[in-house]
Design a protein around this motif. Structure first.
Motif, PDB file in Angstrom:
ATOM      1  N   LEU A  26       6.929  14.328  -0.402  1.00  0.00           N
ATOM      2  CA  LEU A  26       6.500  13.539   0.051  1.00  0.00           C
ATOM      3  C   LEU A  26       7.860  12.935   0.826  1.00  0.00           C
TER       4      LEU A  26
ATOM      5  N   PHE B  44      -3.967  14.077  -1.537  1.00  0.00           N
ATOM      6  CA  PHE B  44      -3.185  13.131  -0.467  1.00  0.00           C
ATOM      7  C   PHE B  44      -4.157  12.190  -0.406  1.00  0.00           C
ATOM      8  N   GLN B  45      -5.120  12.625   0.680  1.00  0.00           N
ATOM      9  CA  GLN B  45      -6.316  11.159   0.731  1.00  0.00           C
ATOM     10  C   GLN B  45      -6.493  11.041  -0.139  1.00  0.00           C
TER      11      GLN B  45
ATOM     12  N   GLN C 143      -4.207  18.912   0.791  1.00  0.00           N
ATOM     13  CA  GLN C 143      -4.606  17.722   1.667  1.00  0.00           C
ATOM     14  C   GLN C 143      -5.887  16.764   1.159  1.00  0.00           C
TER      15      GLN C 143
ATOM     16  N   LEU D 143       0.084   4.033   5.385  1.00  0.00           N
ATOM     17  CA  LEU D 143      -0.339   2.791   4.341  1.00  0.00           C
ATOM     18  C   LEU D 143      -0.430   1.447   4.601  1.00  0.00           C
TER      19      LEU D 143
ATOM     20  N   LEU E 237       1.332   9.033  -6.499  1.00  0.00           N
ATOM     21  CA  LEU E 237       1.032  10.237  -5.843  1.00  0.00           C
ATOM     22  C   LEU E 237       2.023  10.728  -6.903  1.00  0.00           C
TER      23      LEU E 237
ATOM     24  N   ALA F  64      -0.071  16.106   5.391  1.00  0.00           N
ATOM     25  CA  ALA F  64      -0.919  15.729   5.432  1.00  0.00           C
ATOM     26  C   ALA F  64      -0.315  14.414   5.840  1.00  0.00           C
TER      27      ALA F  64
ATOM     28  N   CYS G 249      -4.713   8.224  -1.196  1.00  0.00           N
ATOM     29  CA  CYS G 249      -4.270   7.085  -0.306  1.00  0.00           C
ATOM     30  C   CYS G 249      -5.591   6.473  -0.214  1.00  0.00           C
ATOM     31  N   ASP G 250      -7.168   7.026  -0.185  1.00  0.00           N
ATOM     32  CA  ASP G 250      -8.212   6.223  -0.622  1.00  0.00           C
ATOM     33  C   ASP G 250      -8.201   5.292  -1.890  1.00  0.00           C
TER      34      ASP G 250
ATOM     35  N   ARG H  52      -0.666  10.020   6.847  1.00  0.00           N
ATOM     36  CA  ARG H  52      -1.624   9.089   6.142  1.00  0.00           C
ATOM     37  C   ARG H  52      -0.968   8.019   6.895  1.00  0.00           C
TER      38      ARG H  52
ATOM     39  N   ALA I  75       0.829  -1.129  -0.271  1.00  0.00           N
ATOM     40  CA  ALA I  75       0.214   0.167   0.102  1.00  0.00           C
ATOM     41  C   ALA I  75       0.810   1.095   0.456  1.00  0.00           C
ATOM     42  N   ALA I  76       1.819   1.626   1.110  1.00  0.00           N
ATOM     43  CA  ALA I  76       2.952   2.819   0.834  1.00  0.00           C
ATOM     44  C   ALA I  76       3.273   2.850  -0.684  1.00  0.00           C
ATOM     45  N   ASP I  77       4.363   1.606  -0.550  1.00  0.00           N
ATOM     46  CA  ASP I  77       4.988   1.860  -2.428  1.00  0.00           C
ATOM     47  C   ASP I  77       3.777   2.233  -2.976  1.00  0.00           C
TER      48      ASP I  77
ATOM     49  N   VAL J 117      -5.735   3.638  -3.208  1.00  0.00           N
ATOM     50  CA  VAL J 117      -4.593   2.821  -2.939  1.00  0.00           C
ATOM     51  C   VAL J 117      -5.565   1.772  -2.052  1.00  0.00           C
ATOM     52  N   GLN J 118      -6.127   2.105  -1.264  1.00  0.00           N
ATOM     53  CA  GLN J 118      -7.003   0.793  -0.580  1.00  0.00           C
ATOM     54  C   GLN J 118      -7.691   0.097  -0.733  1.00  0.00           C
TER      55      GLN J 118
ATOM     56  N   GLY K 162       0.792   4.174  -2.722  1.00  0.00           N
ATOM     57  CA  GLY K 162       0.432   5.647  -2.890  1.00  0.00           C
ATOM     58  C   GLY K 162       1.759   6.314  -3.541  1.00  0.00           C
ATOM     59  N   ARG K 163       2.602   6.122  -2.753  1.00  0.00           N
ATOM     60  CA  ARG K 163       4.196   6.963  -3.363  1.00  0.00           C
ATOM     61  C   ARG K 163       3.902   7.088  -5.115  1.00  0.00           C
TER      62      ARG K 163
END
Lengths: 271, 107
Positions: free
Chosen positions: B32, A243-244, A240, B18, A226, B14, A247-248, B16, A218-220, A250-251, A222-223
């Motif tokens: 980031l 970014f959110q 904001q 993850l 983005l 911001a 993140c939403d 989060r 997930a973090a990869d 990729v989840q 997200g990066r």
């Protein structure tokens, strides 16, 4: 004695990208033709428009192609500027103006910026990615220039509908994400189809010696997402939201790394 | 006697969680960052009201096998670094709660 006032012709075209109709007004019939040709397939006859822009055409000398794009927010208005255009948009009044020369590239940039701002407020985004629909499902293929967006689009089978080979339009609708076709093209120089479908997966492109699909943490995800999202405004609230929103995404949407070689068999792995 | 330090999450970013990683995006320049586990703990505990030495003792020394003095030195350096990037606020006084960003917890 000749009349003291001359009636100025006013031409309009409604361009609907992502299902958002935007009316563009001009007093130049030649520019209207440029727009109709540039956005063929995205021009709609619907009289209602979400937003409206008046284009004020500048003489050809007005351009500094080396200048960076600047997007700022003041007193409820967005101000957009690049070497080849100056634009202003008041979202509350649903109106704006664009000062540019008679070319399709400047207004293209303004429309992209406006759509990024609209989408950010809805949890969506424009993404540097190719996208296509197959069997009612939309697939996104993200990557920087040279990653293979145009190649994967070119290799798409006949039953796939190309949404874009360069910039995808992703909107959040309730608990799902929907990809729309865009007129924003890459090397393929072919407009996407003006249609949409729910996003089933995002593939992060990498070219390699074989074809393989791997899950991405997930973090990869997200990066990387983005890093491929188009965003111009250095506005705290918008940062904001983008970014959110990413993140939403990729989840909720599976993200894979797709390593591929330029061979149509790669599409057998897309599902 | 050394003054206490207080740390707070900057409202200009911001953030989060993850998976196992904390992603932080700075509002300025949209930069980031990914926080390492220690920075993540510090970030999560940075409420502007709890002194840094208490955060280190309760949250970092209990998590990692490290001496309190050494952990505090490292945490101060880390906090300074995060502050340079606009991620944390540092003060010798408690920091008002309105200046502290709420961490996003989403499914």
């Amino acid at each position: 004695m000749p009349g003291l006032a001359t009636q100025i012709e006013r031409y309009s075209v409604v361009i609907a990208i992502g299902g958002v109709p935007v009316r563009v007004n001009t007093t130049d019939g030649g520019f209207l033709e440029i727009l109709q040709k540039r956005y063929a397939g995205f021009v709609c006859a619907e009289p209602h428009a979400e937003f409206e822009f008046d284009v004020d055409l500048a003489p050809p000398a007005f351009a500094n192609p080396d200048a960076d794009v600047s997007v700022t927010h003041r007193s409820g208005r967005w101000f957009m500027e690049r070497g080849d255009f100056r634009a202003e948009w008041n979202p509350a009044a649903r109106r704006g103006s664009i000062h540019q020369t008679a070319n399709p590239y400047s207004i293209d940039a303004v429309l992209r910026i406006v759509h990024t701002l609209v989408l950010a407020g809805q949890g969506g985004f424009l993404l540097h990615s190719a996208s296509a629909i197959r069997n009612g499902k939309a697939f996104l293929f993200a990557g920087i220039s040279g990653a293979g967006k145009t190649t994967i689009a070119r290799l798409a089978p006949a039953d796939a509908t190309l949404l874009t080979d360069e910039i995808s339009y992703v909107r959040k609708e309730d608990d799902r994400y929907v990809a729309f076709g865009t007129p924003f093209t890459g090397e393929l120089a072919k407009l996407g189809e003006n249609t949409s479908a729910p996003v089933t997966a995002l593939y992060l492109l990498a070219q390699g010696a074989g074809n393989r699909v791997e899950s991405v943490a997930a973090a990869d995800a997200g990066r990387e997402l983005l890093s491929n999202v188009l965003f111009f405004a250095e506005d705290q609230e918008m940062v904001q939201r983008v970014f959110q929103g990413a993140c939403d995404f990729v989840q909720r949407v599976p993200v894979y790394r797709l390593t591929f070689m330029p061979d149509a068999r790669v599409w057998e792995m897309i599902q | 006697m050394k003054k206490k330090l207080y740390v707070a999450r900057s409202p200009r970013i911001a953030a989060r969680m993850l998976g196992e990683e904390m992603l932080v995006m700075s509002g300025q320049g949209s930069t980031l960052f990914t926080l390492n586990p220690t920075a993540t703990i510090l970030w999560q505990a940075a409420d502007g009201a709890t002194p840094l030495d208490e955060i280190v003792e309760r949250r970092i020394c209990s998590e990692f096998e490290v001496k309190p003095e050494e952990a505090l030195r490292d945490a101060e350096a880390l906090a300074e670094d995060l502050a340079k990037h606009g991620i944390l606020l540092i003060s010798e006084e408690p920091i008002a709660s309105h200046a502290v960003v709420q961490e996003q917890h989403r499914p």
